[in-house]
Scaffold this motif. Sequence first.
Motif, PDB file in Angstrom:
ATOM      1  N   GLU A 199       0.770  -1.196  -0.057  1.00 24.52           N
ATOM      2  CA  GLU A 199      -0.027  -0.022   0.112  1.00 24.52           C
ATOM      3  C   GLU A 199       0.916   1.159  -0.211  1.00 24.52           C
ATOM      4  OE1 GLU A 199      -2.662  -0.086   3.312  1.00 24.52           O
ATOM      5  OE2 GLU A 199      -3.187  -2.264   2.737  1.00 24.52           O
ATOM      6  N   LYS A 230       1.194   5.505  -0.311  1.00 26.73           N
ATOM      7  CA  LYS A 230       0.365   6.741  -0.251  1.00 26.73           C
ATOM      8  C   LYS A 230       1.578   8.035  -0.668  1.00 26.73           C
ATOM      9  CE  LYS A 230      -2.876   5.611   3.489  1.00 26.73           C
ATOM     10  NZ  LYS A 230      -3.529   5.994   4.901  1.00 26.73           N
ATOM     11  N   ASN A 267       1.830  12.131  -1.055  1.00 24.81           N
ATOM     12  CA  ASN A 267       1.533  13.698  -0.591  1.00 24.81           C
ATOM     13  C   ASN A 267       2.464  14.578  -0.984  1.00 24.81           C
ATOM     14  OD1 ASN A 267      -0.763  12.592   0.917  1.00 24.81           O
ATOM     15  ND2 ASN A 267       0.613  12.124   2.435  1.00 24.81           N
ATOM     16  N   HIS A 326       4.836   7.311   1.283  1.00 25.40           N
ATOM     17  CA  HIS A 326       4.810   6.386   2.502  1.00 25.40           C
ATOM     18  C   HIS A 326       4.165   4.982   2.059  1.00 25.40           C
ATOM     19  CE1 HIS A 326       5.174  10.095   5.085  1.00 25.40           C
ATOM     20  NE2 HIS A 326       4.325  10.672   4.293  1.00 25.40           N
ATOM     21  N   ALA A 327       4.901   4.139   2.908  1.00 23.67           N
ATOM     22  CA  ALA A 327       4.244   2.609   2.239  1.00 23.67           C
ATOM     23  C   ALA A 327       4.138   1.674   3.093  1.00 23.67           C
ATOM     24  CB  ALA A 327       5.192   2.282   0.962  1.00 23.67           C
ATOM     25  N   THR A 366      -1.493   6.692  -9.834  1.00 21.76           N
ATOM     26  CA  THR A 366      -3.030   7.065  -9.822  1.00 21.76           C
ATOM     27  C   THR A 366      -3.713   6.429 -10.788  1.00 21.76           C
ATOM     28  OG1 THR A 366      -2.477   9.231  -8.812  1.00 21.76           O
ATOM     29  CG2 THR A 366      -4.684   9.074  -9.576  1.00 21.76           C
ATOM     30  N   LYS A 388      -4.419   2.729 -10.348  1.00 15.49           N
ATOM     31  CA  LYS A 388      -4.811   2.641  -8.750  1.00 15.49           C
ATOM     32  C   LYS A 388      -3.870   1.840  -8.025  1.00 15.49           C
ATOM     33  CE  LYS A 388      -9.767   2.719 -10.327  1.00 15.49           C
ATOM     34  NZ  LYS A 388     -11.096   1.699 -10.494  1.00 15.49           N
ATOM     35  N   ALA A 399      -1.614   3.522  -6.136  1.00 11.17           N
ATOM     36  CA  ALA A 399      -1.201   4.280  -5.145  1.00 11.17           C
ATOM     37  C   ALA A 399      -2.313   5.472  -4.733  1.00 11.17           C
ATOM     38  CB  ALA A 399       0.145   5.328  -5.257  1.00 11.17           C
ATOM     39  N   GLN A 400      -2.304   5.815  -3.483  1.00  9.16           N
ATOM     40  CA  GLN A 400      -3.336   6.998  -3.045  1.00  9.16           C
ATOM     41  C   GLN A 400      -2.701   8.254  -3.173  1.00  9.16           C
ATOM     42  OE1 GLN A 400      -5.494   6.323   0.582  1.00  9.16           O
ATOM     43  NE2 GLN A 400      -5.840   8.258   1.044  1.00  9.16           N
ATOM     44  N   VAL A 401      -3.056   9.151  -3.993  1.00 11.80           N
ATOM     45  CA  VAL A 401      -2.099  10.270  -4.200  1.00 11.80           C
ATOM     46  C   VAL A 401      -2.833  11.717  -4.048  1.00 11.80           C
ATOM     47  CG1 VAL A 401      -1.264  11.644  -5.894  1.00 11.80           C
ATOM     48  CG2 VAL A 401      -1.106   9.269  -6.258  1.00 11.80           C
ATOM     49  N   THR A 402      -2.278  12.425  -3.247  1.00  8.02           N
ATOM     50  CA  THR A 402      -2.887  13.618  -2.920  1.00  8.02           C
ATOM     51  C   THR A 402      -1.945  14.868  -3.432  1.00  8.02           C
ATOM     52  OG1 THR A 402      -3.599  13.253  -0.686  1.00  8.02           O
ATOM     53  CG2 THR A 402      -3.604  15.454  -1.197  1.00  8.02           C
TER      54      THR A 402
END
Length: 977
Positions: free
Chosen positions: A397, A399, A401, A410-411, A484, A487, A489-492
């Motif tokens: 997982e 993330k 930022n 971060h993983a 992104t 799908k 990673a969760q990206v901001t």
Amino acid sequence: MKVSTAQPFQLIYSLFQHEYLGYLFESFVIQLDEKGRLTLQHQNISSKNAKEFGKDLDDADYELIKLMDEMQQESIVLKFYKQKVKPAEFFFKVYDKEKGDKALQETIHQYLEHRRAKILDLLDGKMIFEMGRDGEPTWKQIQWEKEKATVLFHFRRNEENTHYFPTMKHQGEKLEWQYNGSYLICHEPAWLIVGNKLLRFAKNVDGKKLKPFLNKKFIVVPRKVEETYYQKFVTQLVASFDVYAKGFDINTERYPVKPVISFSELVQTTNGELFDKKGQSNDPNTDESKILFKIGFDYGPYQFGYEPAPNSSVKLEKQGDNYVFHKVRRDGDHEIEIVKKLQESGLKFQNGRVSMSRGKAFTWLNENTELLEAYDISVRQTDDERKKYFIGESSLEIKVNESIDWFDIHAIVRFGDYEIPFKELRKLINKKTKEITLPNGQIAVIPDAWLTDYAELFAFMEEDDSNQNLRLKKHHLSLIQDLTNGKLAQVTMDRKLQKLHGFEEIDDYELPAAFKGELRPYQKAGYNWMRFLADYSFGGCLADDMGLGKTVQTLALLQSQKKEGVISPSLLIMPTSLIYNWQIEASKFTPNLKTLVYTGVNRNKDPETFADYDLVITSYGITRIDIDILNTFYFNYIILDESQAIKNPDSRIAKSVGKLKSRHRLILTGTPLENSTMDLWSQLSFINPGLLGNEKYFKNEFQLPIEKKQDVEKTRKLNVIIKPFILRRQKSQVAKDLPEKIEHIKYSEMSAEQAEKYEEVKSFYRNKILETIEQSGIKKSQLLLLQGLTKLRQIANHPQMVEPEYEGESGKLEDIQYMIESALSEGHKILIFSQFVKHLSIVKSYFDEKGMAYAYLDGTTKDRQGQVDKFQNNKDIKLFLISLRAGGLGLNLTEADYVFLLDPWWNPAIEEQAVDRAHRIGQKNTVFTYKFITRNTVEEKILALQKNKLKLASDLITTEESFIKKLTSSDISELLA
């Protein structure tokens, strides 16, 4: 005896026995009498004449006739004996009892059996006969029976032996089939004729199991061989057919099916050595080791391997003097369904086995946990005494930022219940290590999907100043966007930054008032894109087609920097031939920008003087010489025009510009990729250092996979990384107001003398080149190949280019002369390009002889601009001879409306650049291009290779030139054919 199609007739099929080929069929049409009865008037038909009788034939008939044709002795001889021979001679030789070809006999038998089985299935509802010995096709009619017969196999064991025999039933009645002339016409599966009935069997009995009993009541199996006989033969019968036994037991058992995938490691070794002859490691921890998967099925205490058509399986057990056959009913449909599902998911079983690399194997296990659970499939390791593998679920997982200057990463990495530090995983992946030892001692294999999906992320991440956290430079935003989209990673991320992927959505920036001119819509979009890059301190590559105004877009950007209050100058580096053009354009569009031309032997080498200017224009040559001066000054922008000049990262100029200091970097080029993907690395690493990793990484991860293996996924990933920083528009897309460009190919015939010279040289080099390839390989032949092809291309133009004393004609030169005179008579101005200066000289001699005025430009021309002005401004100068290399850059020749390409270049993009000297902004007339090609020469082959060899460039950005290095043996043979 002909059968009339005007009268009623009947199609029939007649069975006869061939001395060597067994039972065959022939197709006939039989004339009917006035009462609809068969007459003696008949005619053999085949696929050749079947359509004459088509009104009474259906699809099955046509198929039957075709199959029967394929079985006739003439067809067999033709298929299995390539030399011309009479059938009698063929059969005498192949079927000789002592010296015959047994292997060929078996091949022919299998060929015929396959067709016999097909024919017999199709005969349902047809009229079938046995053929008489005199060849009468309707001697005895046979009835095709729809209901299948059944066979019961009997075993009676006594103290001395076992009697074995079969009995049959048909339509519920016992069938008498022994000692009465019954015969088998097909064995695989069995088809039996009893009386006038043609019978097949339930469960597809093999005819070999019935044949011994046609004239024998039973077979005796002596006690001394019964165990072997039971094990090898009786178990098969018990498994597949109905068996009645006396003297031993048959127990039928039922259990639920439990699918099992077992796996073991296959280590690739070579004579027990650590390295093989090629230096490849044989360490089982490397990718050389593979995993072997086997599919099996457990039924209670019994284990069974894969079978393509499972029915029942039988295990033989001996209990003292008695035998027990354990017949386990297998769920064949379910087993087949399981194997099919596994194959669809990626396990391509062959006979129940498949091997794959460890990475792929454990990736498959990890990605298919739901499938394994849904079908209750167990996974077992069979060699865990050496290394115990973890086969549970793994997850990664990530993330991302956005921070001010970086992306923070971060993983969380999990293998089952164990969490692994992300930094540890990154180190292993960057070392190409695929194994992680878990706290319980098991070995977890890193899934291939992680290596593929996150390879670039792992490579480009850096540790922060505290060495505690991982981060990514902002110019790698395309990698983040790719994560992104996939799908992964969760990206901001800032929405404004996201717009860089589609520059059309970038905010509109106002043009500075001091900019004197207008930008076309696509030029304004390019200006907005460069402004956006500047805001985020990204470097960019403006790679628009020739003639679309890269210079004016750049000048608008530089004027906007002045408006924004930037006071430090920008350094523009370019080929010497373009300096004058930049001066002219700058004075026209940005007259209030103070410009210094830093060239010439008397240039002021004091870098402090740069601060008095907005633009400093210099050449690549001066930059290389004065790098120790230039790198002491901090510029606002460093802009490289025709940046392919630094495509070789090891060149002095590439190393020199890399030392320059600036706030921003920009490169301009119409061909960012000419020879290989390494061209991109050098140029894009200049504008955004670190964007593509170091040179070694880029070569291994992108250049070799893309160029050597045509790796589509690597091409896509490279495109994703570079896309935000390369803006390329083609004229066909954006310059809608440009006049039409019409291209023609003018084919020329060689003169007789010219053709003779061409063949002589071609034969010499073809033999020499192909011999060298055979002895030393293609690489060692490249220089010789280049020499040969160059000579052939020159002779295709004019043999005088190779032999100055040649006094004969050239077919192409005659066509060129005619076309030039024709175009001049209509008032056109013509650009004439050749890559050979010798060719230009021959045409120039013709102009001189005719007294035609012309401009001329090749690599030795000192006053390039003078020749350009002469052509552009003098209406009496209608001809411009230009060498392809010298005239490919920096020329604006919009007065010309005809372009003649005297010879084809390997790379069509170079030809396009030549045409673009005329077909560019400012052109008001339709541009006609004529490419001269000599027939039956290597020039025609070059046209074909242009189409076949240019995929790499179009997939990434633009063009690719190094044809010779990419030619295969077949390409070379074709070129020299």
